[in-house]
Scaffold this motif. Structure first.
Motif, mmCIF file in Angstrom:
data_model
loop_
_atom_site.group_PDB
_atom_site.id
_atom_site.type_symbol
_atom_site.label_atom_id
_atom_site.label_comp_id
_atom_site.label_asym_id
_atom_site.label_seq_id
_atom_site.Cartn_x
_atom_site.Cartn_y
_atom_site.Cartn_z
ATOM 1 N N THR A 31 -19.900 25.688 1.450
ATOM 2 C CA THR A 31 -20.399 24.347 1.724
ATOM 3 C C THR A 31 -21.291 23.823 0.607
ATOM 4 N N TYR A 34 -18.972 22.944 -2.415
ATOM 5 C CA TYR A 34 -18.221 21.728 -2.115
ATOM 6 C C TYR A 34 -19.133 20.509 -2.142
ATOM 7 N N ALA A 256 -17.315 26.615 7.814
ATOM 8 C CA ALA A 256 -17.870 25.515 7.025
ATOM 9 C C ALA A 256 -17.229 24.188 7.411
ATOM 10 N N ILE A 261 -18.255 20.561 6.251
ATOM 11 C CA ILE A 261 -18.377 21.157 4.933
ATOM 12 C C ILE A 261 -19.196 20.246 4.019
ATOM 13 N N ALA A 267 -23.063 24.678 8.359
ATOM 14 C CA ALA A 267 -22.517 26.017 8.150
ATOM 15 C C ALA A 267 -23.057 26.977 9.197
#
Length: 319
Positions: A31, A34, A256, A261, A267
């Protein structure tokens, strides 16, 4: 069937909280990366795997057997520091070699995704063919047992479920580390840089944020959390292998996505929720269906709520 669920609800809930805590820690790496780079780092599962072997290495060197009291606390601190350092360092090296050259060339995200899959396979085979035979002196493709660190005494009972020492160590350690990471991101200068880069990289650069440094720190923090998860996994299941990160990594990615996410608190929520649903579902369908349950959850979330449980709040924060 309902009677079985009622009878096994307590033990399954405790087991779900334990495994969900591990999922949540690994999910933090997915997470965070990203959130900053819009990159799904599928090689993160191998960063977790590296942490499990770092744990085995330290335990093999210095652990005399089951410990208790201050000796146990000191050993846990040593394991956490070692695994966090090695997994975090491996994550930074992964970013430097596999992702940064692509980022500097403004390569499409598909190229980064392919690079992540390639790095994942490379790390698995590197450990199977080189690291495990040479460093641990054992066959690389056979599971490795982990020495027991603590006695699994029953501390208390709730809803008919025995909560043992290892359960408390895992849940408390995971919660403490996730709170610490959350506060670091929310309250520190490093955290402000991470949040600024996630929200608007161009504006962050204009405000003096060094994007390369922030990306490096993001991988370091995510890798460190995977290292903590690796220690807890090794202590709980006492068995590891070079392929250990594959299925667990997909489940952590599911956690996630389930939580939202790009959202650190998501998370945590997603990991715990996945662990509980997976264990409760096993009561009805059998333990052999646990992996199927997790992947069905991933598909359902992507179909009907791709932003995840807390995804919408994160989007509002960026607006």
């Amino acid at each position: 069937m309902l009677n079985d669920f009622i009878q096994q609800f307590g033990p399954s809930t405790v087991g779900g909280l334990v495994v969900g805590s591990i999922y949540a820690l690994v999910a933090l790496g997915y997470t965070m990366v990203y959130g900053v780079l819009r990159l799904i780092n599928f090689a993160h599962s191998e960063i977790f795997m590296i942490g499990t072997f770092a744990t085995l290495f330290v335990l093999t060197l210095v652990a005399p057997g089951p410990l208790s009291g201050l000796a146990l606390v000191g050993m846990l601190v040593l394991l956490f520091v070692a695994a966090m350092a090695i997994s975090g360092g491996a994550a930074v090296l992964l970013e430097l070699l596999a992702y940064r050259p692509l980022r500097k060339r403004n390569a499409p995200r598909l190229a980064a995704l392919i690079s992540a899959i390639g790095a994942s396979v490379f790390l698995q085979e590197l450990f199977a063919l080189v690291v495990i035979p040479d460093v641990f002196n054992r066959p690389g493709r056979i599971d490795a047992p982990v020495p027991r660190l603590l006695d699994r005494d029953t501390v208390f009972t709730v809803f008919g479920a025995e909560v043992k020492t290892d359960h408390l160590v895992i849940i408390i350690s995971a919660v403490v580390m996730m709170i610490a990471l959350d506060q670091l991101v929310v309250r520190t200068r490093i955290g402000r840089g991470i949040r600024a880069t996630a929200q608007d990289p161009e504006a962050a650069v204009l405000m003096g944020v060094n994007i390369d440094t922030i990306v490096r720190l993001t991988f370091l923090l995510g890798g460190a959390m995977a290292g903590v998860a690796a220690v807890l996994y090794a202590l709980e299941f006492e068995n590891i292998s070079f392929r250990i990160g594959f299925v667990l990594g997909i489940k952590a990615f599911t956690a996630a996505v389930l939580g939202g996410i790009g959202n650190i608190r998501g998370a945590l929520v997603g990991g715990i929720a996945l662990g509980l649903v997976e264990n409760w579902g096993a009561i009805f369908f059998g333990s052999q269906w646990k992996d199927v349950i997790a992947f069905v959850i991933l598909v359902v979330v992507l179909l009907f709520r791709p932003t995840g449980i807390l995804g919408e709040s994160l989007q509002r924060a960026r607006a």
